[in-house]
Design a protein around this motif. Structure first.
Motif, PDB file in Angstrom:
ATOM      1  N   PHE A  56       0.814  -1.212   0.000  1.00 46.93           N
ATOM      2  CA  PHE A  56       0.000   0.000   0.000  1.00 46.93           C
ATOM      3  C   PHE A  56       0.848   1.263   0.000  1.00 46.93           C
ATOM      4  O   PHE A  56       1.771   1.407   0.804  1.00 46.93           O
ATOM      5  N   GLY A  57       0.540   2.184  -0.895  1.00 47.33           N
ATOM      6  CA  GLY A  57       1.091   3.526  -0.851  1.00 47.33           C
ATOM      7  C   GLY A  57      -0.087   4.476  -0.686  1.00 47.33           C
ATOM      8  O   GLY A  57      -1.240   4.071  -0.850  1.00 47.33           O
ATOM      9  N   GLU A  58       0.231   5.722  -0.361  1.00 45.45           N
ATOM     10  CA  GLU A  58      -0.831   6.711  -0.172  1.00 45.45           C
ATOM     11  C   GLU A  58      -1.610   6.909  -1.479  1.00 45.45           C
ATOM     12  O   GLU A  58      -2.830   7.056  -1.473  1.00 45.45           O
ATOM     13  N   GLU A  59      -0.898   6.866  -2.606  1.00 47.19           N
ATOM     14  CA  GLU A  59      -1.545   7.141  -3.893  1.00 47.19           C
ATOM     15  C   GLU A  59      -1.824   5.905  -4.720  1.00 47.19           C
ATOM     16  O   GLU A  59      -2.762   5.872  -5.520  1.00 47.19           O
ATOM     17  N   ARG A  60      -0.938   4.912  -4.588  1.00 47.72           N
ATOM     18  CA  ARG A  60      -1.031   3.698  -5.406  1.00 47.72           C
ATOM     19  C   ARG A  60      -0.920   2.464  -4.542  1.00 47.72           C
ATOM     20  O   ARG A  60      -0.299   2.497  -3.482  1.00 47.72           O
ATOM     21  N   VAL A  61      -1.464   1.372  -5.073  1.00 43.28           N
ATOM     22  CA  VAL A  61      -1.381   0.086  -4.381  1.00 43.28           C
ATOM     23  C   VAL A  61      -0.947  -0.962  -5.399  1.00 43.28           C
ATOM     24  O   VAL A  61      -1.491  -1.010  -6.507  1.00 43.28           O
ATOM     25  N   TRP A  62       0.048  -1.756  -5.006  1.00 36.20           N
ATOM     26  CA  TRP A  62       0.510  -2.812  -5.909  1.00 36.20           C
ATOM     27  C   TRP A  62       0.128  -4.175  -5.368  1.00 36.20           C
ATOM     28  O   TRP A  62       0.213  -4.417  -4.157  1.00 36.20           O
ATOM     29  N   VAL A  63      -0.265  -5.047  -6.283  1.00 36.46           N
ATOM     30  CA  VAL A  63      -0.632  -6.420  -5.911  1.00 36.46           C
ATOM     31  C   VAL A  63       0.200  -7.384  -6.750  1.00 36.46           C
ATOM     32  O   VAL A  63       0.135  -7.357  -7.981  1.00 36.46           O
ATOM     33  N   ALA A  64       1.008  -8.194  -6.064  1.00 35.18           N
ATOM     34  CA  ALA A  64       1.901  -9.110  -6.794  1.00 35.18           C
ATOM     35  C   ALA A  64       1.787 -10.510  -6.214  1.00 35.18           C
ATOM     36  O   ALA A  64       1.153 -10.725  -5.162  1.00 35.18           O
ATOM     37  N   ARG A  65       2.393 -11.479  -6.885  1.00 35.80           N
ATOM     38  CA  ARG A  65       2.522 -12.824  -6.343  1.00 35.80           C
ATOM     39  C   ARG A  65       3.896 -12.896  -5.673  1.00 35.80           C
ATOM     40  O   ARG A  65       4.895 -12.390  -6.221  1.00 35.80           O
ATOM     41  N   ALA A  66       3.953 -13.501  -4.512  1.00 33.80           N
ATOM     42  CA  ALA A  66       5.210 -13.565  -3.755  1.00 33.80           C
ATOM     43  C   ALA A  66       6.339 -14.170  -4.590  1.00 33.80           C
ATOM     44  O   ALA A  66       7.468 -13.698  -4.560  1.00 33.80           O
ATOM     45  N   LYS A  67       6.012 -15.218  -5.344  1.00 29.55           N
ATOM     46  CA  LYS A  67       7.051 -15.915  -6.111  1.00 29.55           C
ATOM     47  C   LYS A  67       7.736 -14.987  -7.115  1.00 29.55           C
ATOM     48  O   LYS A  67       8.932 -15.104  -7.371  1.00 29.55           O
ATOM     49  N   ASP A  68       6.982 -14.061  -7.651  1.00 40.24           N
ATOM     50  CA  ASP A  68       7.526 -13.145  -8.659  1.00 40.24           C
ATOM     51  C   ASP A  68       8.480 -12.109  -8.067  1.00 40.24           C
ATOM     52  O   ASP A  68       9.184 -11.429  -8.800  1.00 40.24           O
ATOM     53  N   LEU A  69       8.457 -11.956  -6.744  1.00 36.95           N
ATOM     54  CA  LEU A  69       9.286 -10.920  -6.125  1.00 36.95           C
ATOM     55  C   LEU A  69      10.725 -11.379  -5.882  1.00 36.95           C
ATOM     56  O   LEU A  69      11.580 -10.580  -5.510  1.00 36.95           O
ATOM     57  N   LEU A  70      10.975 -12.672  -6.077  1.00 35.82           N
ATOM     58  CA  LEU A  70      12.368 -13.142  -5.944  1.00 35.82           C
ATOM     59  C   LEU A  70      12.684 -14.100  -7.095  1.00 35.82           C
ATOM     60  O   LEU A  70      12.634 -15.319  -6.938  1.00 35.82           O
ATOM     61  N   PRO A  71      13.015 -13.522  -8.257  1.00 37.87           N
ATOM     62  CA  PRO A  71      13.333 -14.364  -9.412  1.00 37.87           C
ATOM     63  C   PRO A  71      14.580 -15.200  -9.153  1.00 37.87           C
ATOM     64  O   PRO A  71      15.484 -14.749  -8.447  1.00 37.87           O
ATOM     65  N   LEU A  72      14.588 -16.383  -9.691  1.00 40.32           N
ATOM     66  CA  LEU A  72      15.745 -17.287  -9.582  1.00 40.32           C
ATOM     67  C   LEU A  72      16.159 -17.474  -8.117  1.00 40.32           C
ATOM     68  O   LEU A  72      17.341 -17.422  -7.775  1.00 40.32           O
ATOM     69  N   ALA A  73      15.170 -17.665  -7.266  1.00 43.43           N
ATOM     70  CA  ALA A  73      15.445 -17.845  -5.834  1.00 43.43           C
ATOM     71  C   ALA A  73      16.320 -19.078  -5.612  1.00 43.43           C
ATOM     72  O   ALA A  73      16.200 -20.070  -6.331  1.00 43.43           O
ATOM     73  N   PHE A  74      17.161 -18.996  -4.612  1.00 40.84           N
ATOM     74  CA  PHE A  74      18.016 -20.129  -4.239  1.00 40.84           C
ATOM     75  C   PHE A  74      17.164 -21.331  -3.820  1.00 40.84           C
ATOM     76  O   PHE A  74      16.248 -21.191  -3.020  1.00 40.84           O
TER      77      PHE A  74
END
Ligand code: THU
Length: 159
Positions: free
Chosen positions: A139-157
């Motif tokens: 959440f931001g004051e002006e914008r809100v982002w919605v993502a999948r957790a897996k996408d936030l760490l590409p090529l995870a160990f």
């Protein structure tokens, strides 16, 4: 210069963005809860308050906030406070959503904050542990982002 046997691989991720004023009702409610969670921050050194909320598949809601320390690295981010508490209190119950918000001094940040690298690694472990991905709402004051957790760490160990 491209040599034989070299191939370029592309990674792409998709995430959603809402204008805060157009937020659906369920995200509005989540925003209230995560704002309240941020009041639990102990932000003695940075002045930055982060709130995190974990929504579990059994409907339980776990709140977290950053906890700082005079020995800086001994502090802990809001996301990990919430995720570790959820894992310790409700082992075996899957995380459905992780929501975060931040306040710098008295101002809620305009653009959403995103989880730090260490928190993303912990999120990857949650996915591994529960065998499924989960939603991350930033959440931001002006914008809100919605993502999948897996996408936030590409090529995870992994091993
Ligand atoms: N912080 C979080 O709680 N979550 C993040 O994803 C990034 C940073 C905290 C750690 C520290 O207490 C303060 O914000 C400033 O870095």
């Amino acid at each position: 210069m491209k040599e034989n046997g070299y191939r370029e691989q592309k990674y792409s991720m998709t995430y959603g963005e809402y204008e805060t004023e157009c937020l659906p009702e369920d995200y509005r409610r989540l925003r209230e809860v995560v704002m309240e969670a941020a009041h639990g921050a102990y932000r003695e050194y940075s002045g930055f308050a982060v709130g995190a909320v974990v929504v579990l598949e059994n409907g339980e809601i776990v709140r977290g906030a950053n906890q700082e320390n005079v020995a800086y690295p001994s502090g802990m981010c809001a996301e990990r406070v919430a995720l570790f508490y959820a894992g310790a209190t409700y082992p075996g119950v899957a995380v459905k959503t992780l929501a975060i918000i931040a306040r710098n001094g008295e101002e809620w940040v305009k653009d959403p904050v995103t989880p730090c690298g260490a928190c993303r690694q912990v999120m990857a472990e949650v996915i591994k542990r529960q065998g499924k991905d989960f939603e991350v709402v930033m959440f931001g004051e002006e914008r809100v982002w919605v993502a999948r957790a897996k996408d936030l760490l590409p090529l995870a160990f992994e091993f």
